[in-house]
Design an enzyme around this catalytic site. Structure first.
Site, mmCIF file in Angstrom:
data_model
loop_
_atom_site.group_PDB
_atom_site.id
_atom_site.type_symbol
_atom_site.label_atom_id
_atom_site.label_comp_id
_atom_site.label_asym_id
_atom_site.label_seq_id
_atom_site.Cartn_x
_atom_site.Cartn_y
_atom_site.Cartn_z
ATOM 1 N N ILE A 80 0.834 -1.202 0.000
ATOM 2 C CA ILE A 80 0.000 0.000 0.000
ATOM 3 C C ILE A 80 0.870 1.253 0.000
ATOM 4 O O ILE A 80 0.640 2.197 -0.765
ATOM 5 C CB ILE A 80 -0.954 0.003 1.213
ATOM 6 C CG1 ILE A 80 -1.875 -1.209 1.157
ATOM 7 C CG2 ILE A 80 -1.768 1.296 1.260
ATOM 8 C CD1 ILE A 80 -2.669 -1.440 2.432
ATOM 9 N N ARG B 59 -4.323 1.786 10.785
ATOM 10 C CA ARG B 59 -5.034 1.365 11.988
ATOM 11 C C ARG B 59 -5.197 2.553 12.930
ATOM 12 O O ARG B 59 -4.259 3.334 13.121
ATOM 13 C CB ARG B 59 -4.283 0.237 12.694
ATOM 14 C CG ARG B 59 -4.370 -1.112 11.983
ATOM 15 C CD ARG B 59 -5.798 -1.648 12.016
ATOM 16 N NE ARG B 59 -5.946 -2.955 11.416
ATOM 17 C CZ ARG B 59 -6.287 -3.184 10.155
ATOM 18 N NH1 ARG B 59 -6.484 -2.146 9.335
ATOM 19 N NH2 ARG B 59 -6.443 -4.399 9.703
ATOM 20 N N GLU C 257 -14.066 1.253 16.714
ATOM 21 C CA GLU C 257 -14.912 1.155 15.524
ATOM 22 C C GLU C 257 -16.080 0.213 15.804
ATOM 23 O O GLU C 257 -15.875 -0.841 16.413
ATOM 24 C CB GLU C 257 -14.099 0.660 14.332
ATOM 25 C CG GLU C 257 -12.983 1.618 13.941
ATOM 26 C CD GLU C 257 -12.157 1.123 12.748
ATOM 27 O OE1 GLU C 257 -12.440 0.003 12.247
ATOM 28 O OE2 GLU C 257 -11.259 1.847 12.327
ATOM 29 N N HIS D 58 -13.647 3.376 7.624
ATOM 30 C CA HIS D 58 -12.737 2.235 7.410
ATOM 31 C C HIS D 58 -13.138 1.441 6.166
ATOM 32 O O HIS D 58 -13.265 0.215 6.196
ATOM 33 C CB HIS D 58 -12.696 1.317 8.640
ATOM 34 C CG HIS D 58 -11.394 0.570 8.748
ATOM 35 N ND1 HIS D 58 -10.878 0.152 9.940
ATOM 36 C CD2 HIS D 58 -10.504 0.184 7.808
ATOM 37 C CE1 HIS D 58 -9.722 -0.473 9.753
ATOM 38 N NE2 HIS D 58 -9.476 -0.461 8.442
ATOM 39 N N ILE D 59 -13.280 2.174 5.068
ATOM 40 C CA ILE D 59 -13.708 1.539 3.810
ATOM 41 C C ILE D 59 -12.596 1.598 2.753
ATOM 42 O O ILE D 59 -12.865 1.347 1.578
ATOM 43 C CB ILE D 59 -15.001 2.177 3.265
ATOM 44 C CG1 ILE D 59 -14.968 3.719 3.275
ATOM 45 C CG2 ILE D 59 -16.187 1.709 4.070
ATOM 46 C CD1 ILE D 59 -14.144 4.352 2.212
#
Length: 315
Positions: A159, A236, A265, A284-285
């Site tokens: 990422i 995170r 969450e 958190h998508i």
């Protein structure tokens, strides 16, 4: 439906669904779905009832209690790359392998990080709200131009590297910290962590959460940053001291923050981030796209099959 009823080994999925492509790989299992918002206790109960050989983890946590409730358990497979919701120490003590779908959602998460960065730099949300209220701020608003600015990436896995490539494509200077990264492209200048805080105009987090880096974005590190730094977190929530970040945004030390991950969450109603216009939020998508949903499901299923096949051949 349990194993005894079907003659198939049980597999618990801590969610309500998996991609059809993943289901097709798991036809030899009796699949038990935990629902949309399973609790840790729900997962323990399902393990006790069905004694699964495998768990595919999408939501909630899997700890020692769930493992002890499933003596047949051999593998816990994460539907994604982050395994911090799995008690890996407990799993190792019980001979249970923990595997992750590393890299399969890299494009999706990096694109979300870039979207949050651009929203922060260009005041996308605020300007949209102002226009809908009848304002035309052309003569008074100044956005931030990112070309020539320095982005500091903490974590240079799949990422982080994808984010680096996109930032480089926008003519940003890219620096990064990752003690485990190798064979990096020449446009990434690796630095020590303290240099990220000092040099970056944008700090973007792309690392796993560990006991060592929990709360790494805190009052002390934010104070070392350039005034007006942008903070992006699609990794995170535990990496960020939320109180310290909120204070830094309100003081202007942080120009804006784009957040896709949070300490708790789902976010509880009344969280102070919800009323701070310079904190851009998404639930958190980052890894939730149609392609990533399929890729993560297939990778999680294949990881289960691989581990069980190796266990079977070793038996």
């Amino acid at each position: 439906m349990n194993t005894a009823a079907t003659g198939k080994p049980a597999l618990v999925v801590t969610a309500a669904d998996l991609a059809p492509e993943a289901l097709a790989l798991l036809q030899d299992f009796s699949l038990i779905f935990a629902g949309k918002t399973p609790t840790e206790d729900d997962i323990v109960a399902l393990c006790r009832e069905h004694n699964p050989v495998a768990i595919i983890v999408r939501y909630s946590k899997v700890g020692a209690a769930a493992m002890d409730a499933a003596p047949a358990l051999r593998v816990i497979s994460k539907h994604g790359s982050g395994t911090d919701t799995i008690d890996k120490t407990a799993a190792a003590e019980r001979g249970i392998q923990v595997v992750a779908a590393v890299g399969v959602n890299a494009a999706a998460v990096a694109e979300q990080a870039l979207a949050l960065l651009l929203a922060c730099a260009k005041s996308v949300v605020g300007l949209d709200e102002r226009m809908r209220a009848g304002h035309w701020d052309k003569s008074t608003h100044k956005s931030l131009e990112l070309g020539g600015k320095t982005i500091g990436l903490i974590g240079l896995g799949a990422i982080g590297r994808r984010m680096a490539a996109m930032a480089h494509g926008m003519d940003m200077q890219v620096i990064g910290f990752d003690p485990y990264a190798k064979d990096l492209p020449d446009y990434i200048r690796t630095v020590e962590l303290d240099a990220i805080w000092r040099e970056a105009d944008v700090v973007s987090l792309h690392c796993p959460l560990t006991d060592e880096n929990r709360g790494m974005v805190n009052a002390e590190t934010l104070a070392q940053c350039k005034p007006g730094v942008i903070v992006v977190n699609t990794a995170r929530g535990g990496l960020v001291d939320e109180d310290a970040l909120l204070a830094a945004v309100r003081s202007g030390q942080v120009r804006a923050a784009g957040l896709d991950s949070f300490a708790v969450e789902p976010m509880s109603a009344g969280h102070p981030f919800q009323t701070e216009p310079r904190i851009i939020l998404s639930p958190h998508i980052g890894g939730v796209t149609s392609a990533a949903y399929v890729n993560m499901g297939v990778a999680a299923a294949r990881n289960v099959l691989d581990v069980l096949a190796r266990a079977g051949s070793a038996a």
